[in-house]
Design a protein around this motif. Structure first.
Motif, PDB file in Angstrom:
ATOM      1  N   MET A   1       0.847  -1.191   0.000  1.00 53.73           N
ATOM      2  CA  MET A   1       0.000   0.000   0.000  1.00 53.73           C
ATOM      3  C   MET A   1       0.889   1.251   0.000  1.00 53.73           C
ATOM      4  SD  MET A   1      -2.422   1.145   3.157  1.00 53.73           S
ATOM      5  CE  MET A   1      -3.084   2.787   3.208  1.00 53.73           C
ATOM      6  N   ALA A   2       0.588   2.166  -0.892  1.00 49.60           N
ATOM      7  CA  ALA A   2       1.327   3.440  -0.920  1.00 49.60           C
ATOM      8  C   ALA A   2       0.753   4.348   0.167  1.00 49.60           C
ATOM      9  CB  ALA A   2       1.197   4.082  -2.281  1.00 49.60           C
ATOM     10  N   VAL A   3       1.607   5.061   0.859  1.00 51.62           N
ATOM     11  CA  VAL A   3       1.133   5.974   1.902  1.00 51.62           C
ATOM     12  C   VAL A   3       1.435   7.410   1.493  1.00 51.62           C
ATOM     13  CG1 VAL A   3       1.268   4.334   3.814  1.00 51.62           C
ATOM     14  CG2 VAL A   3       3.278   5.669   3.215  1.00 51.62           C
ATOM     15  N   ASP A   4       0.552   8.303   1.903  1.00 57.18           N
ATOM     16  CA  ASP A   4       0.696   9.724   1.570  1.00 57.18           C
ATOM     17  C   ASP A   4       1.338  10.439   2.762  1.00 57.18           C
ATOM     18  OD1 ASP A   4       0.491  12.315   0.745  1.00 57.18           O
ATOM     19  OD2 ASP A   4      -1.698  12.401   0.800  1.00 57.18           O
ATOM     20  N   VAL A   5       2.555  10.937   2.552  1.00 61.13           N
ATOM     21  CA  VAL A   5       3.253  11.646   3.630  1.00 61.13           C
ATOM     22  C   VAL A   5       3.409  13.134   3.305  1.00 61.13           C
ATOM     23  CG1 VAL A   5       4.473   9.619   4.520  1.00 61.13           C
ATOM     24  CG2 VAL A   5       5.525  10.967   2.700  1.00 61.13           C
ATOM     25  N   SER A   6       2.644  13.599   2.329  1.00 67.15           N
ATOM     26  CA  SER A   6       2.798  14.983   1.853  1.00 67.15           C
ATOM     27  C   SER A   6       2.471  16.025   2.924  1.00 67.15           C
ATOM     28  CB  SER A   6       1.945  15.223   0.603  1.00 67.15           C
ATOM     29  OG  SER A   6       0.583  14.954   0.878  1.00 67.15           O
ATOM     30  N   ASN A   7       1.647  15.659   3.914  1.00 68.79           N
ATOM     31  CA  ASN A   7       1.258  16.615   4.963  1.00 68.79           C
ATOM     32  C   ASN A   7       2.303  16.777   6.058  1.00 68.79           C
ATOM     33  OD1 ASN A   7      -1.168  17.140   3.740  1.00 68.79           O
ATOM     34  ND2 ASN A   7      -2.278  15.566   4.890  1.00 68.79           N
ATOM     35  N   TYR A   8       3.359  15.991   6.026  1.00 65.55           N
ATOM     36  CA  TYR A   8       4.353  16.014   7.100  1.00 65.55           C
ATOM     37  C   TYR A   8       5.650  16.663   6.640  1.00 65.55           C
ATOM     38  CZ  TYR A   8       1.095  12.462   8.732  1.00 65.55           C
ATOM     39  OH  TYR A   8      -0.047  11.798   9.096  1.00 65.55           O
TER      40      TYR A   8
END
Length: 195
Positions: free
Chosen positions: A1-8
């Protein structure tokens, strides 16, 4: 699963079992230590202690089995045995891919319960050390996981607020530490990431 870390702004990675698959080596070292000191070896229980410094695990063993052992001697023996197995650990691709993708774009830290010598050896051997800004080991904090101190210190050294960081972990003890630090946590299980 790809995770979205753009908010960190910052990513903090546990090391053992999260970035580097060292758990088989840790378990082998614990099994050999158990044989030497004549205490039961419960692989599942030892695995559940992942993220906790070796001496604290030895103290937990003492309490769990009501045995008369010197936790420092047990810890030193296990650490010595593990040091000979250190190069057996391999990169865990799903988390290493995230680390590489974020290199140069986000602040990156390691927050581990491992001792300093073994942590730096492992990170260097696997080519991870040059990619991270900060490494926090068992030597850097008094209160280890499940306490939040390891991750709070990593965020502080990165110059970030806890809420600006996300933690990657593979154990429940580590997840508790991340949540106690006020950080989101992405879990690593069987080579997959789970937000």
């Amino acid at each position: 699963m790809a995770v979205d870390v753009s908010n960190y702004k910052g990513l903090i990675f546990d090391m053992d079992g999260t970035l580097i698959d060292t758990m088989p080596s840790h378990l082998r070292a614990w099994e050999q230590t158990a044989e030497q000191f004549h205490f039961p070896f419960d692989q599942e229980w030892i695995h559940s202690m992942g993220g906790m410094p070796t001496q604290k695990v030895a103290m937990q063993l003492q309490a769990r089995y009501h045995i008369d052992i010197d936790p420092q001697k047990v810890a030193d023996t296990k650490t010595g045995l593990f040091a000979h197995l250190i190069e057996d650990g391999s990169i865990i691709k799903c988390t290493f891919d995230v680390l590489k993708q974020c290199y140069g774009e986000k602040k990156l830290a390691i927050g581990t319960g491992s001792n300093q010598t073994n942590a730096f050896k492992l990170l260097e051997h696997n080519g991870i050390l040059p990619l991270v800004d900060v490494v926090v080991t068992a030597a850097d904090v008094i209160n280890h996981k499940p306490n939040p101190d390891t991750f709070l210190l990593a965020a502080q050294k990165l110059g970030l607020k806890p809420s600006e960081c996300v933690v990657f972990e593979d154990t429940e003890i580590g997840r508790q530490a991340a949540l106690a630090a006020g950080m989101d946590c992405i879990m690593v299980k069987d080579g997959q990431l789970y937000a």
